[in-house]
Each structure stands twice: as C-alpha cells, then as structure tokens.
Design a protein around this motif. Structure first.
Motif, mmCIF file in Angstrom:
data_model
loop_
_atom_site.group_PDB
_atom_site.id
_atom_site.type_symbol
_atom_site.label_atom_id
_atom_site.label_comp_id
_atom_site.label_asym_id
_atom_site.label_seq_id
_atom_site.Cartn_x
_atom_site.Cartn_y
_atom_site.Cartn_z
ATOM 1 N N GLY A 49 0.782 -1.224 0.000
ATOM 2 C CA GLY A 49 0.000 0.000 0.000
ATOM 3 C C GLY A 49 0.813 1.274 0.000
ATOM 4 N N THR A 50 2.123 1.186 -0.231
ATOM 5 C CA THR A 50 2.957 2.390 -0.221
ATOM 6 C C THR A 50 3.313 2.815 -1.646
ATOM 7 O OG1 THR A 50 5.034 1.146 -0.036
ATOM 8 C CG2 THR A 50 3.944 1.808 2.025
ATOM 9 N N ILE A 51 3.611 4.103 -1.785
ATOM 10 C CA ILE A 51 4.088 4.683 -3.032
ATOM 11 C C ILE A 51 5.457 5.287 -2.736
ATOM 12 C CG2 ILE A 51 3.633 6.370 -4.854
ATOM 13 C CD1 ILE A 51 0.683 6.302 -3.946
ATOM 14 N N GLY A 52 6.405 5.077 -3.653
ATOM 15 C CA GLY A 52 7.733 5.624 -3.469
ATOM 16 C C GLY A 52 8.738 4.572 -3.041
ATOM 17 N N ARG A 53 10.010 4.965 -3.051
ATOM 18 C CA ARG A 53 11.103 4.095 -2.581
ATOM 19 C C ARG A 53 11.979 4.906 -1.647
ATOM 20 N NH1 ARG A 53 16.328 2.087 -3.815
ATOM 21 N NH2 ARG A 53 16.667 3.573 -5.511
ATOM 22 N N PRO A 54 11.741 4.820 -0.328
ATOM 23 C CA PRO A 54 12.434 5.680 0.633
ATOM 24 C C PRO A 54 13.958 5.624 0.554
ATOM 25 C CG PRO A 54 10.598 4.559 1.696
ATOM 26 C CD PRO A 54 10.729 3.958 0.325
ATOM 27 N N ASN A 55 14.511 4.493 0.156
ATOM 28 C CA ASN A 55 15.968 4.348 0.161
ATOM 29 C C ASN A 55 16.634 4.957 -1.066
ATOM 30 O OD1 ASN A 55 18.269 3.375 1.599
ATOM 31 N ND2 ASN A 55 18.485 1.734 0.087
ATOM 32 N N VAL A 56 15.850 5.648 -1.909
ATOM 33 C CA VAL A 56 16.427 6.173 -3.148
ATOM 34 C C VAL A 56 17.543 7.175 -2.865
ATOM 35 C CG1 VAL A 56 14.815 8.123 -3.408
ATOM 36 C CG2 VAL A 56 15.820 7.036 -5.439
ATOM 37 N N ARG A 57 17.495 7.884 -1.729
ATOM 38 C CA ARG A 57 18.533 8.869 -1.437
ATOM 39 C C ARG A 57 19.862 8.207 -1.114
ATOM 40 N NH1 ARG A 57 15.767 7.881 3.189
ATOM 41 N NH2 ARG A 57 16.731 8.254 5.229
ATOM 42 N N ASN A 58 19.810 6.950 -0.655
ATOM 43 C CA ASN A 58 21.036 6.208 -0.347
ATOM 44 C C ASN A 58 21.462 5.301 -1.492
ATOM 45 O OD1 ASN A 58 20.994 7.260 2.338
ATOM 46 N ND2 ASN A 58 19.458 5.722 2.876
ATOM 47 N N ASP A 59 20.532 4.998 -2.388
ATOM 48 C CA ASP A 59 20.802 4.083 -3.495
ATOM 49 C C ASP A 59 20.215 4.648 -4.784
ATOM 50 O OD1 ASP A 59 21.341 1.908 -5.111
ATOM 51 O OD2 ASP A 59 19.644 0.722 -4.376
ATOM 52 N N PRO A 60 20.822 5.709 -5.331
ATOM 53 C CA PRO A 60 20.260 6.353 -6.526
ATOM 54 C C PRO A 60 20.227 5.464 -7.754
ATOM 55 C CG PRO A 60 21.914 7.756 -5.465
ATOM 56 C CD PRO A 60 22.015 6.400 -4.836
ATOM 57 N N GLN A 61 21.015 4.386 -7.763
ATOM 58 C CA GLN A 61 21.083 3.534 -8.945
ATOM 59 C C GLN A 61 19.934 2.528 -9.010
ATOM 60 O OE1 GLN A 61 23.339 4.523 -11.158
ATOM 61 N NE2 GLN A 61 23.840 6.027 -9.571
ATOM 62 N N GLY A 62 19.163 2.425 -7.937
ATOM 63 C CA GLY A 62 18.043 1.489 -7.942
ATOM 64 C C GLY A 62 16.827 2.091 -8.608
ATOM 65 N N ALA A 63 15.668 1.495 -8.318
ATOM 66 C CA ALA A 63 14.416 1.975 -8.897
ATOM 67 C C ALA A 63 14.123 3.391 -8.416
ATOM 68 C CB ALA A 63 13.271 1.041 -8.504
ATOM 69 N N PRO A 64 13.434 4.194 -9.230
ATOM 70 C CA PRO A 64 13.083 5.546 -8.795
ATOM 71 C C PRO A 64 12.025 5.520 -7.709
ATOM 72 C CG PRO A 64 12.022 5.056 -10.879
ATOM 73 C CD PRO A 64 12.945 3.903 -10.582
#
Length: 380
Positions: A49-64
């Motif tokens: 039920g979530t939108i977004g990927r919180p870890n994107v700031r630590n892992d920019p190469q992953g999914a947006p």
C-alpha cells in the motif's frame, strides 16, 4: 495396521499439511513492488500500500521513487500511503498506509497497516499491441493492478504483530495505476483505488486521502543525508486544480527546478461523483494539510481523523516560502456511509512539472507548467 499406528500416521500427515499450508501462506503474502516508467515520470508502488522508494537517497542507482524527468536523479517523493478514516461501530478508526518515519516502510512497523493480500499478485497490462503485457482490458500504456488490505493484525504467514494495528477496518483495496508515453501525458500517473468494506459493519462519515512526504532533491548530486535531506524544501496548494505540491528552496538548486504534486481527482460511490466542485455533493470537502515532521504529527486515530477532517493553513501568514521539513496529508470527505460489501472509488494523480525561473520561487509564473500538467491529468 493397528489403530494407534493409523492415528499416528494421520497426525503426521495432518501436521505436514498444516506446515505446507503455512509455507504457502507465507509465499502468497510475499511483498512485491513495481516501477511505473512508461513515460517521463518514474514512480515506485508496492502491494503493502505504499508509493515511493524511501531508500532512493542512499541508493540512486536502484528503482526511482518519484523521479522526473526519468533518469535525471531528480526525485520528488520519499514515501506516500493511503489513509482511510471513519466511524466504525461507534468508534473512530483510521487505517494508515504510511506515517512519519525516518526509514519508511518495514514489515510490522507501526503506522504501516496495509499488507499484501494472500493469494494475489501484482498484475501488469498494456494497451500497446506490441507489448508482452498487451490486454484489451488495459486502460493505459502501462497498468499495474495492486491488491492489498488492512484486515490483518498479524503479518500474514508469520507470528509477527503489526504494531499498534488493533482495530482494522477490513478494507480490501485494489489499486490500478495508469501511465502513458504520450508527450502530453508522460509527466503524470493516475492512482485509481477501489476500496471495499469487507467487514460486517457500515463505515460512517468516511474520509479518504494520501499521507505523503513530498521532497524535491537531486539524488545524483546531493551530499545531504539524514534530516538535512528533507529540510530544504517547501510546499503549497492549488485550490483550483486540487493539488498539493512541493519544490526545492535551498537544497540542490539549480539541479532541482521542478515541482512534485499529488492531485485529488474525485470519489465515485453508486455512480455519484464526489468533488468539492460538484454542486450535487454539498458538504464534500478537500482538506490539504501539513505539519513539521515528527513534531506535530497526529499520534492516534482520533488525532489522525481530526487532521483528515480539517484544512491546514496555506495563507501567507504560514510563511511557507521558507525551507523546512514538512510532511503532507490531502484528504477528502465525508462520504456519509459505506455499507458492508460496498465499494467506492478514490482517484489521485502524481504529477511533475518544470519550475519556471522566477522570484519568489513559487510565483504564479513559476507554476505555469505545473498548472498545465495538472489540467491535463484532470482532463485525462
């Protein structure tokens, strides 16, 4: 064969069957995520039920998380989640898909009260005939069908409780996301929630909405981590286009000249369209809100329901053009009653747009493209 031997064999077989069922249940409730990326906006969705990927700031190469333009590194969202609040059997109850949390979703964490629905999977459809997912039932170039529910107080397939989730609404949710690669529609994604009251009791005075942590940063260039990542932006609300938006003030400019927005598009119940602009749904309101992260956050169902019912201060006196760490909530209601077994539809859009160069940063001129993009998503 003796009777005792027969009983022992039946016991062993029964135990084996129970073990296999538990293992199947754990597999059936497995978390899944998908990335909306058919156009120029990339958004991550999960069957929790979530939108977004919180870890994107630590892992920019992953999914947006909510990236625009796609592959630019400019992100517009930490995390978002569905909220449903009502009076259920005489008690104020709110089920939350995401809340103020430094690291975002984790299984069983307090405030993350939706779970994957056992026995289901995230489905993909496409209206593009050349796609491997082509389907005549597809709505857009890239559809995802994401089922989830708040009915579990124990994580499915485990003994782990969902912390502080004691009074579920028994809401079954089918989220359908729609996205296109047309140049006039490649900057937004539609979120179409079908919410079913799967309990034996009616829900009264129902409010529905999205909690979000919209934050605009360029994860390819920023060196900020922790709270410094979140406290450089600001937000606003467009009453005419029913959208709550965020932008960067002092973070990674000029690498972040864009807006990220969540736009309310409407509620449908029994073929009745609920929207503040519809004169046939008097009393139905849209309530944008915000608060300083983890400082003024509502801490229980009564406080959360109160936030869903009331509008925040977006006047000049609020001084929103200064940077700060603010999270947002945009909710709509009330829908007077949703009976047991009844389904309502809730529609939002995630929209991004370039920010025109102007002073002050969030001027009418600066929002020119944002208004155009919000208008297109509403028309779509």
């Amino acid at each position: 064969m003796s009777f005792l031997y027969f009983c022992n064999m039946m016991y062993r077989i029964g135990f084996l069957l129970l073990f296999l069922m538990l293992c199947a249940g754990m597999a059936e409730a497995q978390s899944q995520e998908r990335t909306i990326n058919i156009g120029n906006i990339g958004v991550n969705v999960t069957n929790a039920g979530t939108i977004g990927r919180p870890n994107v700031r630590n892992d920019p190469q992953g999914a947006p998380s909510m990236e625009y333009p796609l592959n630019s590194g400019v992100e517009h969202l930490f995390e978002a989640g569905l909220w449903i609040g009502c009076i259920n059997n005489g008690q104020v109850t709110v089920s939350t898909g995401a809340v103020d949390d430094a690291s975002g979703y984790a299984v069983g964490k307090s405030g993350f009260e939706f779970s994957p629905l056992p026995g289901t999977t995230v489905l993909t459809r496409s209206s593009l005939q050349g796609s491997e997912f082509f389907s005549t039932s597809a709505v857009s170039h890239q559809d995802f069908i994401v089922p989830f529910t708040d009915e579990f107080t124990i994580v499915p397939g485990s003994n782990q409780p969902i912390n502080n989730h004691l009074t579920p609404l028994n809401a079954r949710v089918r989220l359908e996301t729609y996205a296109w690669n047309f140049p006039f529609a490649d900057y937004f994604t539609i979120f179409h929630y079908r919410i079913t009251n799967n309990s034996s009791q009616p829900w009264d005075s129902v409010y529905m909405g999205l909690w979000s942590d919209l934050v605009v940063r360029n994860v390819n260039v920023t060196n900020d981590r922790g709270s410094a990542f979140f406290n450089e932006g600001s937000l606003g609300f467009d009453d005419t286009l029913s959208a709550l938006y965020a932008y960067d003030v002092a973070g990674d400019r000029p690498f972040t000249n864009s807006y990220g927005a969540l736009q309310f598009l409407g509620v449908i119940k029994n073929n009745q369209f609920y929207h503040p602009a519809n004169p046939f749904t008097p009393g139905f309101r849209l309530n944008p809100n915000y608060w300083v992260y983890n400082v003024a956050a509502p801490a229980n169902d009564l406080q959360r329901y109160d936030r869903m019912k009331n509008r925040g201060d977006f006047s000049q006196a609020a001084n929103l053009n200064t940077p700060g760490n603010r999270v947002q909530l945009i909710s709509a209601g009330p829908v007077n009653r949703i009976d047991a077994g009844e389904t309502v539809e809730l529609v939002f859009a995630a929209v991004c747009a370039p920010q025109r160069d102007d002073q002050p940063l969030d001027s009418w001129f600066a929002r020119s493209d944002l208004r155009k993009h919000l208008d297109w998503s509403r028309r779509t």
